[in-house]
Scaffold this active site. Structure first.
Site, short mmCIF file in Angstrom:
data_model
loop_
_atom_site.label_atom_id
_atom_site.label_comp_id
_atom_site.label_asym_id
_atom_site.label_seq_id
_atom_site.Cartn_x
_atom_site.Cartn_y
_atom_site.Cartn_z
CB CYS A 30 13.63 5.77 -57.06
SG CYS A 30 14.02 5.79 -58.79
CE1 TYR A 169 18.64 9.73 -65.70
CE2 TYR A 169 16.63 8.66 -66.44
CZ TYR A 169 17.80 8.64 -65.69
OH TYR A 169 18.12 7.53 -64.95
CG HIS A 172 21.10 5.63 -64.71
ND1 HIS A 172 20.57 6.77 -64.16
CD2 HIS A 172 22.25 5.41 -64.04
CE1 HIS A 172 21.35 7.20 -63.19
NE2 HIS A 172 22.38 6.40 -63.11
CG ASP A 265 24.62 6.07 -60.49
OD1 ASP A 265 25.63 6.58 -60.00
OD2 ASP A 265 23.58 6.71 -60.74
#
Ligand code: ADP
Ligand code: SF4
Length: 695
Positions: A30, A169, A172, A265
């Site tokens: 991000c 994806y 997470h 992470d």
């Protein structure tokens, strides 16, 4: 030239139908820019490719309005109108022979769809993860068909935009596929729920759809968190995390593996060392022949080589090390290891994303400024006129100003009163867990030591006379700031009543080694790391610590660095007594008066010594006396101008170096990504009269 020991890092690696030119892989991250600031985004990613990253990925790209993250500034491929900005970014990445990767995502439960007002979809009915009063809706078979189509359409758009890798994806707990996979989020009783095989069905279908749609020319990558650090409740690397990889081993073209959630992470250096994920992901290469990328704040080329040679990874994945130094691969390639600007693991980069503003980085002041200010991380214009510059104060601001002015060719003298350079970081790098922060100082001291035109003088306290006598063309005051002792701050704008005999220490005293001779009251009205770090240090020194804060939680701003939970846990486990939602209104000898911020109810707390962490004041007497004497070409930067973060101080030092001797920019001093309606409206430098004002 490159050390042959590192040759292995520069081997090309095939990923399905495409080939990466080396093993440096910028994993998705991000950046607070995304679709909102697409020119900034494109130039930032392009710079990474220039710096040698063979694969440069996007952040999450939303694929449908029913799962959108506004106001978060991520990627979007809702329809064809989103393609051009991606194409521009891909072109920039391709310019340097790198591959562009698109992380497509349907966030479902992770989104409140505040902008679209559509209802997010999920495996089962459930409130969304933010505490918005929104529930995601359980998907029926038609919804599953729709989601597959949205993902397929987005993959085709990604291919048209020029991406070389397309992600499915499932990491997470941020994507609906991971929610389907999850034993605790998927409560379905149909063929999409129950066994791992069933929970993985949607993922398998979408992976196949993606391969069918774009797999002829694009690699299809899977991002997966092998361990959620929740024990048997979630995925573990010796349980279902492993089973899943074994089940799908040869299906994707690449495995991008990590641990979740995001705070695990992207753990900070305060809590985890570099390489903290190695043990979790090491098994992946044993069960697949496909290339594997993993992360762990890797900045040492030796560690990278041992990961590759040890058969743990095929690619060195990096988000933060690539932010702190977009030219990390190039520096290894050119045999300039000492020039690597190593990430310090502070997560200030994450805070930009949290606030939906362009990313910033403590170590790399050019991050996020590549397009809007035209700042390149390695290049800076040579000064047209070389001047002598005296900088007073070798903290982060002074050090960066000296480094960047030296790079521009000025003759720089950097003086500091102390025997060690680093300013605030001299003390802060010695807090428990913060030693890596010292890299911000060490990098700059080394760079300066290599410059014949920059001299550093320690133990050199300067007063106004000494500065004037020095006779420099330009004077920069970077004398920093000190923590105050009067309690003035957010909760107590008039300060705290301090009665005679009350014992106090400042945060600076504690950093310098002072330890209270009895129970300590740490009052944190600052809410970033300092209060918590002081409490931790005192607990380690054996003090009985009472941590008092008007906030409902410890170090509340550290949500933005993904640390709040860890800090509060650490203090609780270390035995701190927490007094939350409590102000301190007065200090008596051996006693603090606490006041509940809701009810105003007073209680008394015994504490021999209080440490107030409320605000800092600039150390600016030198600046003020020079200014009063009419000293020309005088500037102040960093905390001496306005106390802020270390990132802000380094940015301030960099900015003054960029701007010195350059013509002043009139109006807004950086480019803005204006809406279509603003384009070609009027001369942007023209000052428009306010409505109703006389022409
Ligand atoms: P910043 O974060 O803005 O870089 P710091 O507080 O970290 O500020 O660093 C300021 C530095 O300036 C400290 O190392 C301090 O010793 C030094 N300093 C302050 N006043 C003087 C002075 N009069 N002469 C020399 N050095 C000074
Ligand atoms: Fe590393 Fe901090 Fe920069 Fe993020 S902000 S990349 S953690 S140095």
């Amino acid at each position: 030239m490159r050390d042959p020991r590192y040759d292995i890092l520069f081997e090309p690696v095939k990923i399905g139908p495409v080939t990466a030119r080396n093993r440096f892989y910028q994993v998705p991250h991000c950046n607070g820019m995304g679709r909102t600031y697409p020119s900034s985004l494109a130039e930032m990613r392009r710079t990474k490719a220039e710096g040698g990253w063979a694969v440069v990925c996007t952040e999450e790209i939303e694929i449908h309005p029913s799962a959108e993250h506004s106001p978060w500034a991520g990627g979007r491929l809702w329809d064809d109108r989103d393609v051009p900005y991606h194409a521009r970014m891909c072109d920039g990445i391709h310019e340097f022979g790198s591959l562009a990767g698109a992380e497509l995502n349907y966030g479902g439960l992770m989104t409140a769809s505040r902008f679209s007002r559509d209802i997010p979809l999920a495996p089962s009915h459930h409130p969304v993860a933010s505490n918005d009063p929104v529930q995601a809706r359980a998907m029926d078979k038609e919804d599953i068909k729709s989601l597959r189509k949205w993902h397929r359409d987005a993959a085709l758009r990604a291919k048209r935009a020029g991406y070389d890798l397309v992600y499915v994806y499932v990491a997470h707990q941020l994507s609906t596929m991971s929610h389907f996979l999850s034993p605790y989020r998927n409560h379905r009783s149909d063929e999409y729920g129950g066994s791992l095989e069933n929970r993985a069905r949607l993922f398998r279908e979408i992976l196949q759809d993606t391969k069918d749609a774009v797999g002829d020319t694009c690699a299809v990558a899977v991002r997966f968190a092998v361990d959620e650090l929740m024990g048997d409740y979630g995925f573990t690397s010796d349980g279902e995390g492993r089973d899943f990889i074994e089940m799908m081993a040869e299906e994707p073209d690449l495995w991008d593996v990590n641990i979740s959630a995001w705070e695990n992470d992207s753990a900070t250096s305060r809590f985890k060392q570099s390489g903290f994920q190695d043990d979790y992901v090491a098994f992946v290469k044993q069960v697949t022949t496909k290339p594997v990328v993993g992360v762990g704040r890797y900045t040492s080329p030796d560690a990278m080589v041992s990961l590759i040679k040890g058969g743990k990874l095929d690619f060195i994945g990096a988000a933060r090390p690539s932010i702190a130094d977009p030219f990390l691969p190039k520096k290894i390639e050119e045999g300039r290891i000492e020039d690597i600007r190593e990430c310090i693991g502070c997560n200030i980069c994450v805070s930009g994303d949290h606030h939906a503003v362009p990313i910033r980085c403590t170590q790399n002041p050019t991050m996020g400024e590549e397009w809007r200010r035209g700042w390149h991380p390695e290049r800076i214009a040579t000064a047209t006129t070389q001047e002598s510059v005296l900088i007073v104060g070798a903290g982060p601001a002074g050090l960066e100003a000296a480094r960047a002015l030296g790079q521009r060719g000025h003759h720089v003298t950097l003086a500091d009163a102390r025997a060690e350079a680093g300013g605030r970081l001299i003390g802060e790098r010695r807090f428990p867990g913060l030693s890596e922060w010292g890299r911000a100082v060490d990098y700059r001291i080394y760079q300066i030591s290599q410059m014949a035109n920059v001299d550093l003088y320690l133990k050199s306290e300067l007063d106004a006379q000494a500065v004037q006598d020095f006779g420099a063309d330009q004077i920069i005051i970077a004398t920093g700031a000190k923590w105050t002792m009067d309690g003035i701050g957010r909760q107590n704008p008039m300060g705290i009543t301090i009665h005679e005999g009350a014992k106090l220490l400042s945060a600076d005293d504690v950093m310098a080694g002072a330890v209270p001779d009895g129970p300590a009251v740490v009052f944190d009205d600052d809410h970033f790391y300092m209060g918590g770090a002081i409490a931790e240090k005192l607990l380690k020194a054996g003090c009985d610590v009472h941590f008092v804060t008007p906030s409902a939680e410890v170090s509340s701003w550290t949500h933005n660095t993904l640390e709040q939970h860890f800090i509060q846990k650490k203090l609780i486990e270390s035995g701190a007594n927490l007094h939350l939602s409590q102000n301190i209104t007065a200090l008596h000898p051996g006693e603090a008066v606490l006041e509940c911020v809701y009810t105003g109810r007073e209680t008394r707390l015994e504490g021999a010594v209080s440490v107030l962490v409320t605000m800092r004041r600039p150390v600016d007497t030198l600046y003020q006396s020079l200014a009063a004497a009419g000293t020309p070409n005088l500037t102040r930067i960093g905390d001496a101008l306005a106390p802020g973060t270390i990132a802000a101080a380094i940015y301030s030092g960099h900015k003054v170096a960029r701007e010195m001797g350059e013509p002043e920019v009139m109006g807004v001093p950086f480019d803005r990504e204006l809406s279509e309606l603003s384009q070609n409206w009027r001369d942007p430098n023209q000052v428009l009269p306010l409505p109703g004002a006389a022409e």
